[in-house]
Design a protein around this motif. Sequence first.
Motif, short mmCIF file in Angstrom:
data_model
loop_
_atom_site.label_atom_id
_atom_site.label_comp_id
_atom_site.label_asym_id
_atom_site.label_seq_id
_atom_site.Cartn_x
_atom_site.Cartn_y
_atom_site.Cartn_z
N LYS A 120 26.20 16.65 -74.86
CA LYS A 120 25.49 15.85 -75.65
C LYS A 120 25.06 16.51 -77.12
O LYS A 120 25.22 17.61 -77.07
N ILE A 162 23.42 11.78 -77.94
CA ILE A 162 24.68 10.97 -77.96
C ILE A 162 25.54 11.80 -76.96
O ILE A 162 25.81 12.95 -76.90
N ARG A 163 25.88 11.20 -75.86
CA ARG A 163 26.41 12.00 -74.68
C ARG A 163 27.80 11.58 -74.69
O ARG A 163 28.41 10.47 -74.76
N GLY A 164 28.83 12.61 -74.63
CA GLY A 164 30.37 12.41 -74.61
C GLY A 164 30.84 13.70 -74.97
O GLY A 164 30.33 14.64 -75.74
N ARG A 165 32.06 13.80 -74.77
CA ARG A 165 32.68 15.17 -74.76
C ARG A 165 33.10 15.22 -76.63
O ARG A 165 33.66 14.36 -76.91
N LEU A 167 34.70 9.82 -81.11
CA LEU A 167 34.47 10.53 -79.63
C LEU A 167 35.29 9.73 -78.71
O LEU A 167 35.69 10.42 -77.64
N ARG A 168 35.64 8.43 -78.98
CA ARG A 168 36.59 7.83 -77.94
C ARG A 168 37.90 8.37 -77.67
O ARG A 168 38.59 8.13 -76.91
N PRO A 199 31.60 7.46 -74.88
CA PRO A 199 30.27 7.94 -75.48
C PRO A 199 29.13 6.95 -75.35
O PRO A 199 29.40 5.64 -75.52
N SER A 231 30.89 15.69 -78.44
CA SER A 231 29.67 14.98 -79.30
C SER A 231 29.09 16.09 -80.33
O SER A 231 28.51 16.02 -81.35
N MET A 278 31.09 7.40 -82.79
CA MET A 278 31.18 7.06 -81.55
C MET A 278 33.07 6.69 -81.46
O MET A 278 33.53 7.14 -80.37
#
Length: 461
Positions: free
Chosen positions: A439, A117-120, A25-26, A106, A122, A22
């Motif tokens: 995701k 896991i949702r996010g660009r 991902l941020r 995320p 991931s 995470m």
Amino acid sequence: MSLDAVLNQIDSDLTPAIDRLMELLRIPSISTDPAHKESCDKAAEWLVADLKSIGIAAEKRVTPGCPMVVGHVGEDGDGPHVLFYGHYDVQPVDPLNLWNRDPFDPAIEDTENGQVIRGRGSSDDKGQLMTFVEACRAWKAVHGKMPCRITFFFEGEEESGSPSLIPFLTENAAELKADLALVCDTSMVSRGVPSIASQLRGMLKDEFTIIGPRIDLHSGHYGGPGLNPLREISRIVASFYDEETGKVAVEGFYEGVHEVPEDQLRQWAGCGFDEAEYLNSVGYTRPHGEKGYSTLEQQWARPTLEVNGLWGGYNGAGSKTVIPSQAHCKITCRLVGDMDPDALRRKIRKHVEDRLSPDAKVVWDNDLEGSPASVMNISRPEFEAARTALSDEWNREAVFTGMGGSIPVVGYFKSILGLDAMLVGFANDDDAIHSPNEKYDVQSFHKGIRSWARILDALTK
């Protein structure tokens, strides 16, 4: 070394492992946007710090674009030497309004197929990259060292054409050479079916313009006796294909194409791929390609010639009675086996030029490149060892698959470093990579870590 203890460590450390992912991902490491260059630097620095935290001598290496991350652990005599590749840059997030949440905030979400896991990034490729890092972390925690000698190589420009990659590989070839490259930037053929990509299609791009009259003409004055470039280019494009068989009709197009071995066809037939679902999901009711070959064979092991753009004349509102001076066409070919992109380009151009009508001429774009297919040497014992390891983890037979797309770095590893590559990924087709709401399944992340631990163990034996 005990593998069970490593697997237990991975299970107990899953929540902190997700937290680490995470954090990565941020960081909005969009390599194609100069506004995010600082974020790409930050992502590289994060990875360097994370690798150092588990005893890996890692550095951020400056390039004209985004930095590379290189790390080394182990010495000669510590078993096989593997090079692990991944990329930390991500695709742009546009259109932002189609995201259900901030792409760089995320979160874990519940879905009908379990938690994701949702996010660009991931799935492509931060989550996949970290499966290998987390497997190494578990090995270090249990045994105090890695199972073998490992070089880590993380790129920051994969999503923007890798402009710094070839110069970096060339300049650092001696440092990056190993026994085998491992790549985690691929997907499973079906949900829960572990896959090793054994072949990647190559790519050939070309573009041509058909020129007729020296200027656009009034169709009332020249319609009939005048050569219309749009009609000319339509006739030539149609001649690329044999309508009866679905084959490409360019002479010599299939030179270098090989049939798929029976054992691989068996694996593909039993891999759980649903052809009807695959076609229906995009609005097709039946396959439209080369007759006599399954959809998977067409996608993974057969070459194609596709028209990607066709235009000319008036495209504004209403009507304009014009015979255009020019018509344009963009094509791409996906290559397999031993197809030679340079030789194929000459064949395609000859096909077009041989069919030109009097008063028509063709102009080609000469700035486009081609790359051959990558075919993995699955006869090496490491590949069967990895397949067995994956089968043990996922409790079903792992399969050697093909890939319809291209991963250029694999070809560069072979041509510049002399390295065979093993491609093992845990993404699913519904991960929405490059799209809004990307995701990565928590199961893919968890079992991906366990899979790499098993593979590393198998490679040392």
